[in-house]
Design an enzyme around this catalytic site. Structure first.
Site, PDB file in Angstrom:
ATOM      1  N   PHE A 228       0.817  -1.228   0.000  1.00  0.00           N
ATOM      2  CA  PHE A 228       0.000   0.000   0.000  1.00  0.00           C
ATOM      3  C   PHE A 228       0.842   1.265   0.000  1.00  0.00           C
ATOM      4  O   PHE A 228       0.375   2.328  -0.400  1.00  0.00           O
ATOM      5  CB  PHE A 228      -0.932   0.011   1.238  1.00  0.00           C
ATOM      6  CG  PHE A 228      -0.234   0.429   2.500  1.00  0.00           C
ATOM      7  CD1 PHE A 228      -0.040   1.772   2.796  1.00  0.00           C
ATOM      8  CD2 PHE A 228       0.271  -0.512   3.396  1.00  0.00           C
ATOM      9  CE1 PHE A 228       0.637   2.170   3.946  1.00  0.00           C
ATOM     10  CE2 PHE A 228       0.941  -0.128   4.542  1.00  0.00           C
ATOM     11  CZ  PHE A 228       1.123   1.231   4.806  1.00  0.00           C
TER      12      PHE A 228
ATOM     13  N   LYS B 236      -1.129  -7.099  -9.397  1.00  0.00           N
ATOM     14  CA  LYS B 236      -2.123  -7.203  -8.310  1.00  0.00           C
ATOM     15  C   LYS B 236      -1.683  -6.188  -7.244  1.00  0.00           C
ATOM     16  O   LYS B 236      -0.899  -6.502  -6.366  1.00  0.00           O
ATOM     17  CB  LYS B 236      -2.111  -8.640  -7.756  1.00  0.00           C
ATOM     18  CG  LYS B 236      -3.381  -9.085  -7.059  1.00  0.00           C
ATOM     19  CD  LYS B 236      -3.791  -8.254  -5.860  1.00  0.00           C
ATOM     20  CE  LYS B 236      -2.926  -8.438  -4.642  1.00  0.00           C
ATOM     21  NZ  LYS B 236      -3.226  -7.455  -3.573  1.00  0.00           N
TER      22      LYS B 236
ATOM     23  N   GLU C 174      -4.913  -3.852  -2.242  1.00  0.00           N
ATOM     24  CA  GLU C 174      -6.359  -3.583  -2.298  1.00  0.00           C
ATOM     25  C   GLU C 174      -6.722  -2.284  -1.570  1.00  0.00           C
ATOM     26  O   GLU C 174      -7.828  -1.788  -1.714  1.00  0.00           O
ATOM     27  CB  GLU C 174      -7.129  -4.775  -1.713  1.00  0.00           C
ATOM     28  CG  GLU C 174      -6.868  -5.103  -0.246  1.00  0.00           C
ATOM     29  CD  GLU C 174      -5.597  -5.939   0.001  1.00  0.00           C
ATOM     30  OE1 GLU C 174      -4.675  -5.889  -0.821  1.00  0.00           O
ATOM     31  OE2 GLU C 174      -5.545  -6.628   1.044  1.00  0.00           O
TER      32      GLU C 174
ATOM     33  N   SER D 195       5.398  -6.984   3.257  1.00  0.00           N
ATOM     34  CA  SER D 195       5.943  -7.338   4.568  1.00  0.00           C
ATOM     35  C   SER D 195       6.696  -8.671   4.510  1.00  0.00           C
ATOM     36  O   SER D 195       6.489  -9.480   3.596  1.00  0.00           O
ATOM     37  CB  SER D 195       4.802  -7.426   5.587  1.00  0.00           C
ATOM     38  OG  SER D 195       3.881  -8.407   5.169  1.00  0.00           O
TER      39      SER D 195
ATOM     40  N   CYS E  70       9.609   1.701   3.436  1.00  0.00           N
ATOM     41  CA  CYS E  70      10.505   0.593   3.786  1.00  0.00           C
ATOM     42  C   CYS E  70      11.924   1.094   3.981  1.00  0.00           C
ATOM     43  O   CYS E  70      12.769   0.395   4.519  1.00  0.00           O
ATOM     44  CB  CYS E  70      10.487  -0.462   2.700  1.00  0.00           C
ATOM     45  SG  CYS E  70      11.149   0.162   1.164  1.00  0.00           S
TER      46      CYS E  70
ATOM     47  N   GLU F  99       9.265  -4.102  13.043  1.00  0.00           N
ATOM     48  CA  GLU F  99       8.976  -2.963  12.163  1.00  0.00           C
ATOM     49  C   GLU F  99       7.656  -2.326  12.614  1.00  0.00           C
ATOM     50  O   GLU F  99       6.617  -2.986  12.607  1.00  0.00           O
ATOM     51  CB  GLU F  99       8.854  -3.459  10.711  1.00  0.00           C
ATOM     52  CG  GLU F  99       8.628  -2.348   9.719  1.00  0.00           C
ATOM     53  CD  GLU F  99       8.471  -2.855   8.284  1.00  0.00           C
ATOM     54  OE1 GLU F  99       7.812  -3.887   8.075  1.00  0.00           O
ATOM     55  OE2 GLU F  99       9.017  -2.193   7.382  1.00  0.00           O
TER      56      GLU F  99
HETATM   57  P1  NAD Z   1       1.552  -6.628   2.999  1.00  0.00           P
HETATM   58  O1  NAD Z   1       2.586  -7.681   3.057  1.00  0.00           O
HETATM   59  O2  NAD Z   1       0.448  -6.655   3.970  1.00  0.00           O
HETATM   60  O3  NAD Z   1       0.859  -6.623   1.548  1.00  0.00           O
HETATM   61  C1  NAD Z   1       1.615  -6.671   0.361  1.00  0.00           C
HETATM   62  C2  NAD Z   1       0.809  -7.397  -0.704  1.00  0.00           C
HETATM   63  O4  NAD Z   1       0.552  -8.725  -0.264  1.00  0.00           O
HETATM   64  C3  NAD Z   1      -0.542  -6.756  -0.994  1.00  0.00           C
HETATM   65  O5  NAD Z   1      -0.767  -6.742  -2.372  1.00  0.00           O
HETATM   66  C4  NAD Z   1      -1.524  -7.659  -0.271  1.00  0.00           C
HETATM   67  O6  NAD Z   1      -2.775  -7.735  -0.920  1.00  0.00           O
HETATM   68  C5  NAD Z   1      -0.844  -8.997  -0.289  1.00  0.00           C
HETATM   69  N1  NAD Z   1      -1.203  -9.800   0.886  1.00  0.00           N
HETATM   70  C6  NAD Z   1      -1.518  -9.350   2.115  1.00  0.00           C
HETATM   71  N2  NAD Z   1      -1.788 -10.379   2.944  1.00  0.00           N
HETATM   72  C7  NAD Z   1      -1.648 -11.502   2.219  1.00  0.00           C
HETATM   73  C8  NAD Z   1      -1.793 -12.890   2.518  1.00  0.00           C
HETATM   74  N3  NAD Z   1      -2.140 -13.317   3.726  1.00  0.00           N
HETATM   75  N4  NAD Z   1      -1.562 -13.782   1.533  1.00  0.00           N
HETATM   76  C9  NAD Z   1      -1.189 -13.370   0.313  1.00  0.00           C
HETATM   77  N5  NAD Z   1      -1.055 -12.061  -0.023  1.00  0.00           N
HETATM   78  C10 NAD Z   1      -1.270 -11.136   0.908  1.00  0.00           C
HETATM   79  O7  NAD Z   1       2.340  -5.233   3.048  1.00  0.00           O
HETATM   80  P2  NAD Z   1       1.731  -3.768   3.164  1.00  0.00           P
HETATM   81  O8  NAD Z   1       1.194  -3.568   4.527  1.00  0.00           O
HETATM   82  O9  NAD Z   1       0.850  -3.480   2.013  1.00  0.00           O
HETATM   83  O10 NAD Z   1       3.068  -2.909   2.979  1.00  0.00           O
HETATM   84  C11 NAD Z   1       3.945  -2.602   4.029  1.00  0.00           C
HETATM   85  C12 NAD Z   1       5.118  -3.538   4.075  1.00  0.00           C
HETATM   86  O11 NAD Z   1       5.794  -3.522   2.826  1.00  0.00           O
HETATM   87  C13 NAD Z   1       6.164  -3.131   5.107  1.00  0.00           C
HETATM   88  O12 NAD Z   1       6.610  -4.271   5.765  1.00  0.00           O
HETATM   89  C14 NAD Z   1       7.269  -2.510   4.270  1.00  0.00           C
HETATM   90  O13 NAD Z   1       8.541  -2.556   4.854  1.00  0.00           O
HETATM   91  C15 NAD Z   1       7.199  -3.348   3.050  1.00  0.00           C
HETATM   92  N6  NAD Z   1       7.808  -2.690   1.913  1.00  0.00           N
HETATM   93  C16 NAD Z   1       9.029  -3.155   1.499  1.00  0.00           C
HETATM   94  C17 NAD Z   1       9.667  -2.528   0.447  1.00  0.00           C
HETATM   95  C18 NAD Z   1      11.000  -3.004  -0.014  1.00  0.00           C
HETATM   96  O14 NAD Z   1      11.410  -2.625  -1.094  1.00  0.00           O
HETATM   97  N7  NAD Z   1      11.718  -3.806   0.726  1.00  0.00           N
HETATM   98  C19 NAD Z   1       9.063  -1.442  -0.208  1.00  0.00           C
HETATM   99  C20 NAD Z   1       7.807  -1.022   0.220  1.00  0.00           C
HETATM  100  C21 NAD Z   1       7.188  -1.656   1.293  1.00  0.00           C
END
Ligand code: NAD
Length: 521
Positions: free
Chosen positions: A172, A196, A199, A249, A304, A406
């Site tokens: 997000f 994808k 959401e 994450s 991140c 985090e």
């Molecule tokens: P998230 O892991 O909750 O979601 C990321 C994606 O995974 C979304 O598209 C979501 O729909 C999907 N997802 C969520 N739960 C899922 C599940 N149970 N099964 C399968 N898919 C699922 O992450 P977020 O909250 O959207 O973003 C924040 C996180 O992203 C933080 O941990 C941040 O550090 C990380 N991030 C990392 C980088 C990097 O380059 N290392 C860059 C940006 C964000």
């Protein structure tokens, strides 16, 4: 009925009244060059986090929806892969132009669903634009090696060919930039793509899909479906998807890496972080303070590459840092993205709001000193928004939960250490290895740090060392799974397969035929 075309007006028309019913504006998907309306009855709410209200909805993609997108991408692949790279680059040039032209409108779309300030949204889109610029040079990036005469009259050369249908699963916190880390590279290399997005913030992806179409991208090359776990699992299990790029994450990234690999896909998963910034006694303290304010509280800490731990070397440095930071953190201008003079917006959701507040509670219970408490702030006109003011903890220690995990919010922890070696050890012992920075005037310390930090991206007097597009972005340790960083040359490698051709030509027409006109003939 709820499927309203996604133009700028529709994005701002929040709710429609028809036959006395309140009907939510629904974000469509984009498949095979057109808007696509899912039959899924499961709806996901999209919020404006400053208002704390649902502003539109999106259908949660089912396996059938994902399959429709993959089918379109698969059908488009042969022609697109055969399109000369220079022609693919022309689409990128047009796309670049269109995105630059609509920057303010695009930023508005990003900010409304995410909550970040317009300036911050423009900044993040600009970092995505850099990737498109890189892809305008794709003919050069795909140039390869040639060795003449590896044996008598035998030549060898490499080519890099596209993989097929690739997928991106994005978080997000960067609704535009993170997808742009992926799809411009994938499609300019000749792949087709299914995105994808999160959401929580899908509208930016739809916006980009429309602009790609306007730029002349053939139908089916870029597709968007929106959903949650169900859609992600359908992507990971789909036999016609060759590669998956994930940013999000760590727990989800590890799942995606393992499941995607089980289904024989190439996977890159860029994950969570806990970025430390070391402040040495010889640092320019004003510069370090400025850097910490931007890096810890920009985008409400939802980056991140945010700095969430300041490691002060020596009590004198720590006291000075706390004294300089305290008034700045207290005076951060928090508000809705569309109010002027705002430095920090709300956090993205009620769930994040509760989680961050929970961490602050835990920090207090575990004995850290909360020097600035930003909890409970109310913004006039936005009383239901998910606002948390800047929070500053002093005397945080490595055994505390707020150090280990985090938080992903506007919370900076100051850890006091006695010397540089202890600071380096902290950085290296942490499970995450995304980014880090050191502030010092000493070249030897800086060099030692850059050579010995077990971290993917290191800044020297640069707090957020996000690599430019023609370098590549990626962490170490549990901040990444899979062997590839994202965009730049690593991105081209991820989205292409190496083929090495060894060629010998039998002697033929050259020795047997005559090419000159004979006299009298
Ligand atoms: P998230 O892991 O909750 O979601 C990321 C994606 O995974 C979304 O598209 C979501 O729909 C999907 N997802 C969520 N739960 C899922 C599940 N149970 N099964 C399968 N898919 C699922 O992450 P977020 O909250 O959207 O973003 C924040 C996180 O992203 C933080 O941990 C941040 O550090 C990380 N991030 C990392 C980088 C990097 O380059 N290392 C860059 C940006 C964000």
């Amino acid at each position: 009925l709820g499927n309203i075309p996604l133009d700028a007006a529709a994005l701002h028309a929040v709710i429609r009244l028809t036959n006395d019913k309140i009907i939510m504006n629904t974000v469509p998907y984009f498949i095979n060059g057109s808007e696509y309306h899912s039959k899924s009855t499961r709806r996901l709410d999209i919020y404006n986090p400053a208002l704390g209200k649902v502003i539109r909805q999106v259908a949660a993609a089912s396996r059938e929806d994902v399959d429709a997108a993959v089918k379109a991408a698969l059908a488009a692949f042969p022609a697109w892969a055969a399109t000369p790279p220079a022609k693919r680059a022309q689409v990128m040039f047009k796309f670049l132009h269109l995105i630059n032209q609509s920057l303010n409108e695009f930023a508005q779309i990003v900010s409304e669903e995410h909550g970040k300030t317009i300036d911050d949204a423009i900044g993040s889109i600009s970092r995505g634009i850099e990737v498109i610029e890189y892809c305008c040079g794709i003919p050069s990036h795909l140039k390869s090696d040639f060795t003449a005469n590896v044996a008598g009259n035998v030549d060898a050369y490499n080519i890099r060919q596209p993989l097929g249908v690739c997928a991106g699963i994005t978080p997000f916190n960067f609704p535009a930039m993170v997808p742009m880390w992926m799809f411009p590279v994938a499609i300019s290399c000749g792949n087709t793509f299914v995105l994808k997005p999160s959401e929580k913030v899908p509208s930016a992806s739809l916006f980009m899909a429309r602009k790609l179409k306007e730029a002349g991208l053939p139908d089916g090359v870029f597709n968007v479906v929106v959903g949650d776990k169900e859609a992600v699992d359908a992507v990971l299990e789909h036999p016609d998807i060759q590669a998956v790029s994930f940013v999000g994450s760590t727990s989800i990234g590890q799942y995606i890496y393992q499941k995607g690999s089980q289904h024989n896909k190439r996977v890159q998963a860029l994950c969570g972080a806990k970025n430390h910034m070391i402040v040495m006694p010889d640092a320019d303290m004003e510069q370090a303070t400025d850097a910490l304010i931007g890096a810890a509280y920009g985008s409400a800490g939802e980056r991140c590459m945010a700095i969430s731990v300041a490691v002060a070397v020596g009590d004198e440095v720590a006291d000075d840092l706390i004294a300089r930071l305290t008034p700045r953190v207290k005076n951060l201008k928090v508000g809705a993205f569309d109010c002027s003079g705002i430095e920090m917006g709300p956090v993205v959701s009620k769930q994040s709001y509760d989680k961050i507040n929970g961490y602050i509670e835990t920090g207090l219970k575990e004995g850290a000193k909360l020097v600035v408490d930003g909890r409970g702030i109310k913004i006039d006109g936005y009383e239901s928004g998910y606002f948390i003011g800047g929070c500053l903890f002093d005397r945080v220690s490595p055994d505390m939960t707020i150090y280990k995990e985090e938080i992903f919010g506007p919370v900076l922890s100051v850890v006091r250490v006695k010397d540089y070696e202890t600071a380096l050890k902290l950085v290296n012992d942490h499970e995450y290895g995304n980014g880090t920075a050191i502030f010092t005037r000493d070249g030897d310390t800086a060099r030692h740090f850059s050579m010995n930090a077990k971290i993917g991206m290191v800044g020297i007097n640069v707090p957020i060392p996000v690599p430019v597009a023609y370098h590549s972005f990626g962490g170490w340790k549990r901040s990444i799974f899979g062997g590839f960083a994202i965009h730049g040359a690593e991105g081209v490698r991820f989205y292409t397969k190496l083929k090495t051709i060894t060629a010998r030509w039998p002697s033929g027409i050259r020795s047997g035929s005559q090419f000159n006109f004979k006299r009298g003939s």
